[in-house]
Design a protein around this motif. Structure first.
Motif, mmCIF file in Angstrom:
data_model
loop_
_atom_site.group_PDB
_atom_site.id
_atom_site.type_symbol
_atom_site.label_atom_id
_atom_site.label_comp_id
_atom_site.label_asym_id
_atom_site.label_seq_id
_atom_site.Cartn_x
_atom_site.Cartn_y
_atom_site.Cartn_z
ATOM 1 N N ASP A 186 0.840 -1.195 0.000
ATOM 2 C CA ASP A 186 0.000 0.000 0.000
ATOM 3 C C ASP A 186 0.875 1.244 0.000
ATOM 4 O OD1 ASP A 186 -2.422 -1.413 0.110
ATOM 5 O OD2 ASP A 186 -2.258 -1.621 2.289
ATOM 6 N N PHE A 187 0.439 2.248 -0.769
ATOM 7 C CA PHE A 187 1.143 3.527 -0.766
ATOM 8 C C PHE A 187 0.156 4.612 -1.186
ATOM 9 C CE2 PHE A 187 3.758 6.959 -2.497
ATOM 10 C CZ PHE A 187 4.741 7.092 -1.522
ATOM 11 N N PHE A 188 -0.034 5.560 -0.326
ATOM 12 C CA PHE A 188 -0.884 6.719 -0.605
ATOM 13 C C PHE A 188 -2.298 6.286 -1.037
ATOM 14 C CE2 PHE A 188 -1.571 11.165 -1.666
ATOM 15 C CZ PHE A 188 -0.620 11.823 -0.916
ATOM 16 N N GLY A 189 -2.801 5.239 -0.389
ATOM 17 C CA GLY A 189 -4.149 4.788 -0.666
ATOM 18 C C GLY A 189 -4.301 3.922 -1.900
ATOM 19 N N PRO B 71 5.847 4.485 4.694
ATOM 20 C CA PRO B 71 5.043 5.665 5.056
ATOM 21 C C PRO B 71 5.830 6.970 5.027
ATOM 22 C CG PRO B 71 4.593 3.850 6.553
ATOM 23 C CD PRO B 71 5.755 3.411 5.708
ATOM 24 N N GLU B 72 7.128 6.913 5.365
ATOM 25 C CA GLU B 72 7.924 8.137 5.360
ATOM 26 C C GLU B 72 7.985 8.756 3.958
ATOM 27 O OE1 GLU B 72 9.232 5.495 8.656
ATOM 28 O OE2 GLU B 72 8.941 5.229 6.500
ATOM 29 N N THR B 73 7.982 7.910 2.945
ATOM 30 C CA THR B 73 8.035 8.415 1.578
ATOM 31 C C THR B 73 6.704 9.048 1.179
ATOM 32 O OG1 THR B 73 9.664 6.707 1.066
ATOM 33 C CG2 THR B 73 8.626 7.793 -0.805
ATOM 34 N N GLU B 74 5.614 8.618 1.788
ATOM 35 C CA GLU B 74 4.334 9.287 1.571
ATOM 36 C C GLU B 74 4.425 10.746 2.021
ATOM 37 O OE1 GLU B 74 1.146 7.200 3.438
ATOM 38 O OE2 GLU B 74 1.250 5.484 2.068
ATOM 39 N N GLU B 75 5.182 10.994 3.091
ATOM 40 C CA GLU B 75 5.342 12.364 3.565
ATOM 41 C C GLU B 75 6.112 13.213 2.554
ATOM 42 O OE1 GLU B 75 6.442 12.705 7.769
ATOM 43 O OE2 GLU B 75 6.009 10.559 7.980
ATOM 44 N N LEU B 76 7.091 12.607 1.897
ATOM 45 C CA LEU B 76 7.828 13.296 0.835
ATOM 46 C C LEU B 76 6.882 13.665 -0.307
ATOM 47 C CD1 LEU B 76 10.612 14.059 -0.523
ATOM 48 C CD2 LEU B 76 10.660 11.709 -1.379
ATOM 49 N N VAL B 77 6.045 12.736 -0.711
ATOM 50 C CA VAL B 77 5.087 12.975 -1.789
ATOM 51 C C VAL B 77 4.089 14.060 -1.385
ATOM 52 C CG1 VAL B 77 3.180 11.924 -3.076
ATOM 53 C CG2 VAL B 77 5.349 10.694 -2.817
ATOM 54 N N ARG B 78 3.600 13.988 -0.160
ATOM 55 C CA ARG B 78 2.640 14.989 0.311
ATOM 56 C C ARG B 78 3.234 16.386 0.282
ATOM 57 N NH1 ARG B 78 -2.134 15.948 -0.102
ATOM 58 N NH2 ARG B 78 -2.636 13.810 0.524
#
Length: 281
Positions: A80-83, A97-104
């Motif tokens: 799972d990544f970003f839904g 999850p930390e990379t989701e913060e980069l994308v956000r």
């Protein structure tokens, strides 16, 4: 007919990893959702199901592989990544999850119409695909040195209906040919080899070392290279964002500052660790 809750707890008992019960249950929920189509709510509600011999064999295989410390995402072939669900294999890192913060951060700070974005070292393609889907009108490129990783990324783009241009490219040896980019983003290899002794075997023994570890003698080589080569690719005012090893936050910040980037910042992740360095050209 089987009681899904009893079946679930039998599966949990069969997992022998030295992890907390909560983490083991989390692994089991992923397996049951993927292999049996059961949600957590359905399991807790004790939904009655029929488990075929084929599904029984898949569950036994999953337990065996999990107990050998293979990441559950590789066992299931997805993460799972970003839904969204992304295909993964041992050719690519498991999205975190930390990379989701980069994308956000990039989504929140990109206001240009039809922004041109480049992801360096794309792996599964989770970063550029998510940006292409979340930022309307974006023009997204992604590179990787690994042919196998690019194959996974391209499959993910097709599956998720994302328009991304993928290119095989070695950032350490080749110049960037793109110009006037609004964003350059990267989650490069950033773990020093000596850190292996403190890492779990499910990472060290299964995830690709090409995407994990830096050379012994130069742990900043990817950051230094990207900082310098992105200068030719970014437009004036363009954004450079990189995920970092918390050990090297200040060192990477100094690289950007010395190269002439402005508004250089270290951004912490939700755990309070230095995780992203960003700057404007």
């Amino acid at each position: 007919m089987n009681n899904s809750k009893l079946l679930f707890y039998d599966f949990v008992k069969a997992i022998t990893l030295p992890e907390s019960r909560e983490e083991i249950q989390g692994i089991a929920y992923l397996v049951f959702e993927n292999l049996l189509g059961l949600s957590k709510a359905q399991i807790l509600a004790e939904k009655t199901i029929t488990v075929s011999p084929s599904h029984e064999a898949k569950l036994r295989d999953a337990v065996q592989r999990i107990n050998q410390h293979e990441p559950v995402q590789y066992v299931l072939g997805e993460a799972d990544f970003f839904g969204r669900k992304f295909q993964v294999s041992p050719a690519v890192l498991i999205p975190r999850p930390e990379t989701e913060e980069l994308v956000r951060l990039i989504i929140d700070r990109t206001t240009t119409d039809e922004p041109k974005i480049l992801d360096i070292g794309t792996g599964s393609g989770c970063i550029p695909i998510t940006l292409a889907l979340e930022i309307a009108g974006s023009i997204v490129y992604a590179t990787d040195v690994s042919t196998a990783a690019l194959a996974v990324a391209k499959d993910n783009a097709i599956k998720l209906n994302a328009r991304v241009t993928f290119m095989e490219h070695d950032i350490l040896k080749e110049e960037l040919t793109l110009r006037a980019l609004d964003v350059v983003v990267s989650n490069p290899p950033y773990i020093a080899p000596e850190e292996q002794r403190d890492m779990k075997s499910n990472v060290v023994d299964h995830e690709p070392h090409l995407a994990l570890f830096t050379p012994v003698d130069d742990p900043l080589i990817f950051y230094r290279t990207i900082v310098n080569k992105a200068k030719a690719a970014l437009r004036s005012g363009g954004l450079l964002c990189m995920e970092i090893n918390e050990r090297y936050g200040e060192a990477v910040l100094e690289l950007l500052t010395a190269a002439g980037y402005k508004d250089v910042q270290i951004i912490k992740d939700l755990s309070g660790k230095d995780r992203i360095v960003k700057g404007l050209l």
